[in-house]
Scaffold this motif. Sequence first.
Motif, PDB file in Angstrom:
ATOM      1  N   VAL A  91     -25.184  56.402  33.300  1.00  0.00           N
ATOM      2  CA  VAL A  91     -25.543  55.659  32.095  1.00  0.00           C
ATOM      3  C   VAL A  91     -27.006  55.260  32.178  1.00  0.00           C
ATOM      4  N   ALA A  92     -27.526  54.664  31.093  1.00  0.00           N
ATOM      5  CA  ALA A  92     -28.956  54.373  31.011  1.00  0.00           C
ATOM      6  C   ALA A  92     -29.290  52.916  31.314  1.00  0.00           C
ATOM      7  N   MET A  93     -28.333  52.154  31.838  1.00  0.00           N
ATOM      8  CA  MET A  93     -28.586  50.750  32.174  1.00  0.00           C
ATOM      9  C   MET A  93     -27.705  50.374  33.355  1.00  0.00           C
ATOM     10  N   ALA A  94     -28.285  49.704  34.335  1.00  0.00           N
ATOM     11  CA  ALA A  94     -27.522  49.289  35.514  1.00  0.00           C
ATOM     12  C   ALA A  94     -28.231  48.124  36.176  1.00  0.00           C
ATOM     13  N   PHE A  95     -27.499  47.407  37.041  1.00  0.00           N
ATOM     14  CA  PHE A  95     -28.164  46.405  37.862  1.00  0.00           C
ATOM     15  C   PHE A  95     -27.896  46.709  39.333  1.00  0.00           C
ATOM     16  N   PHE A  96     -28.914  46.388  40.146  1.00  0.00           N
ATOM     17  CA  PHE A  96     -28.937  46.776  41.552  1.00  0.00           C
ATOM     18  C   PHE A  96     -29.037  45.533  42.420  1.00  0.00           C
ATOM     19  N   LEU A  97     -28.244  45.479  43.492  1.00  0.00           N
ATOM     20  CA  LEU A  97     -28.303  44.336  44.403  1.00  0.00           C
ATOM     21  C   LEU A  97     -28.133  44.801  45.834  1.00  0.00           C
ATOM     22  N   HIS A  98     -28.701  44.022  46.751  1.00  0.00           N
ATOM     23  CA  HIS A  98     -28.520  44.256  48.177  1.00  0.00           C
ATOM     24  C   HIS A  98     -27.213  43.602  48.614  1.00  0.00           C
ATOM     25  N   ASN A  99     -26.308  44.398  49.147  1.00  0.00           N
ATOM     26  CA  ASN A  99     -25.051  43.897  49.704  1.00  0.00           C
ATOM     27  C   ASN A  99     -25.255  43.722  51.202  1.00  0.00           C
ATOM     28  N   SER A 100     -25.468  42.490  51.651  1.00  0.00           N
ATOM     29  CA  SER A 100     -25.822  42.283  53.051  1.00  0.00           C
ATOM     30  C   SER A 100     -24.675  42.574  54.021  1.00  0.00           C
ATOM     31  N   PRO A 101     -23.382  42.260  53.703  1.00  0.00           N
ATOM     32  CA  PRO A 101     -22.335  42.613  54.656  1.00  0.00           C
ATOM     33  C   PRO A 101     -22.244  44.115  54.917  1.00  0.00           C
ATOM     34  N   VAL A 106     -26.320  48.421  46.168  1.00  0.00           N
ATOM     35  CA  VAL A 106     -25.218  48.800  45.292  1.00  0.00           C
ATOM     36  C   VAL A 106     -25.719  48.788  43.854  1.00  0.00           C
ATOM     37  N   ALA A 107     -25.316  49.784  43.102  1.00  0.00           N
ATOM     38  CA  ALA A 107     -25.589  49.823  41.666  1.00  0.00           C
ATOM     39  C   ALA A 107     -24.314  49.479  40.918  1.00  0.00           C
ATOM     40  N   CYS A 108     -24.429  48.627  39.907  1.00  0.00           N
ATOM     41  CA  CYS A 108     -23.303  48.292  39.040  1.00  0.00           C
ATOM     42  C   CYS A 108     -23.735  48.532  37.602  1.00  0.00           C
ATOM     43  N   TYR A 109     -22.873  49.143  36.821  1.00  0.00           N
ATOM     44  CA  TYR A 109     -23.211  49.313  35.419  1.00  0.00           C
ATOM     45  C   TYR A 109     -22.072  48.827  34.543  1.00  0.00           C
ATOM     46  N   PRO A 110     -22.436  48.085  33.479  1.00  0.00           N
ATOM     47  CA  PRO A 110     -21.415  47.523  32.598  1.00  0.00           C
ATOM     48  C   PRO A 110     -20.636  48.620  31.890  1.00  0.00           C
ATOM     49  N   SER A 111     -19.351  48.394  31.738  1.00  0.00           N
ATOM     50  CA  SER A 111     -18.498  49.325  31.008  1.00  0.00           C
ATOM     51  C   SER A 111     -17.421  48.523  30.303  1.00  0.00           C
ATOM     52  N   PRO A 112     -16.692  49.121  29.361  1.00  0.00           N
ATOM     53  CA  PRO A 112     -15.608  48.390  28.689  1.00  0.00           C
ATOM     54  C   PRO A 112     -14.536  47.885  29.650  1.00  0.00           C
ATOM     55  N   VAL A 147     -32.049  47.165  35.181  1.00  0.00           N
ATOM     56  CA  VAL A 147     -32.947  48.258  34.829  1.00  0.00           C
ATOM     57  C   VAL A 147     -32.390  48.999  33.616  1.00  0.00           C
ATOM     58  N   ARG A 148     -33.255  49.175  32.621  1.00  0.00           N
ATOM     59  CA  ARG A 148     -32.939  50.030  31.479  1.00  0.00           C
ATOM     60  C   ARG A 148     -33.856  51.243  31.551  1.00  0.00           C
ATOM     61  N   ARG A 149     -33.285  52.398  31.322  1.00  0.00           N
ATOM     62  CA  ARG A 149     -34.037  53.642  31.513  1.00  0.00           C
ATOM     63  C   ARG A 149     -34.955  53.977  30.348  1.00  0.00           C
ATOM     64  N   ASP A 150     -34.506  53.734  29.118  1.00  0.00           N
ATOM     65  CA  ASP A 150     -35.288  54.149  27.956  1.00  0.00           C
ATOM     66  C   ASP A 150     -35.158  53.108  26.845  1.00  0.00           C
ATOM     67  N   PRO A 151     -36.262  52.360  26.548  1.00  0.00           N
ATOM     68  CA  PRO A 151     -37.552  52.430  27.239  1.00  0.00           C
ATOM     69  C   PRO A 151     -37.452  51.793  28.611  1.00  0.00           C
ATOM     70  N   PRO A 152     -38.305  52.204  29.571  1.00  0.00           N
ATOM     71  CA  PRO A 152     -38.221  51.666  30.927  1.00  0.00           C
ATOM     72  C   PRO A 152     -38.432  50.145  30.942  1.00  0.00           C
ATOM     73  N   GLU A 153     -37.527  49.448  31.598  1.00  0.00           N
ATOM     74  CA  GLU A 153     -37.622  47.992  31.683  1.00  0.00           C
ATOM     75  C   GLU A 153     -36.933  47.531  32.949  1.00  0.00           C
ATOM     76  N   CYS A 154     -37.507  46.538  33.608  1.00  0.00           N
ATOM     77  CA  CYS A 154     -36.912  46.020  34.834  1.00  0.00           C
ATOM     78  C   CYS A 154     -37.083  44.503  34.877  1.00  0.00           C
TER      79      CYS A 154
END
Length: 204
Positions: A91-101, A106-112, A147-154
């Motif tokens: 998909v064209a939008m996701a959020f990224f976080l450091h999983n310390s354990p 990890v990338a997570c993207y919203p879905s229904p 992060v959104r891919r188009d237009p690029p945004e972070c």
Amino acid sequence: MTGLRRFLVTGGDPSPPVERCELCSTPIPAEHPHLVQIDERRMLCACVPCGFLFDNPGAGGGKYRRVPDRHLVDPDFAVTDAEWEALQIPVAMAFFLHNSPRGTVVACYPSPAGATESELELAAWDSGIGASALAGELRPDVEALLVRRDPPECLLLPIDACYRLVGLVRTHWRGFDGGTEAWKAIDDYVGELRERAQTVERKA
């Protein structure tokens, strides 16, 4: 992240049921601090005193971290098609976080159905989005890069803000492409986050 049930179910309805601090059971208002229980990746609602208690990273044996309230933006952010495709996110939008354990990103993207999670190849992360100015500021477990891919945004955001976005998608998404209502809700919410954000200071 089980502690943000009202966001995942109702999309952050302004009149949720009365909640209580999950550490001391004190009644808390709709706007309150959140903690992350690191080992279980569980989000907890907290009262203000309990939130302050875990401002210190060493409090509670390091098992909990308070979710900070900083919003940063990088107006110079750019991501190429090759960098995005290397992350294997469909998909064209996701959020990224450091999983310390787990010691990974990890990338997570919203879905229904909620937040879909994907563990990233670190080489693809390090040579792409992970090399950005905001990625260098990211605090493990409690912040994420939206992060959104188009237009690029972070945007660098508190992790609970990202799960509010997941709630919006679950509430408004219709059909295959989401529909006009869903994308308006997403754009409006991201716009609010952008307005709150300060420009990241680039390190020499």
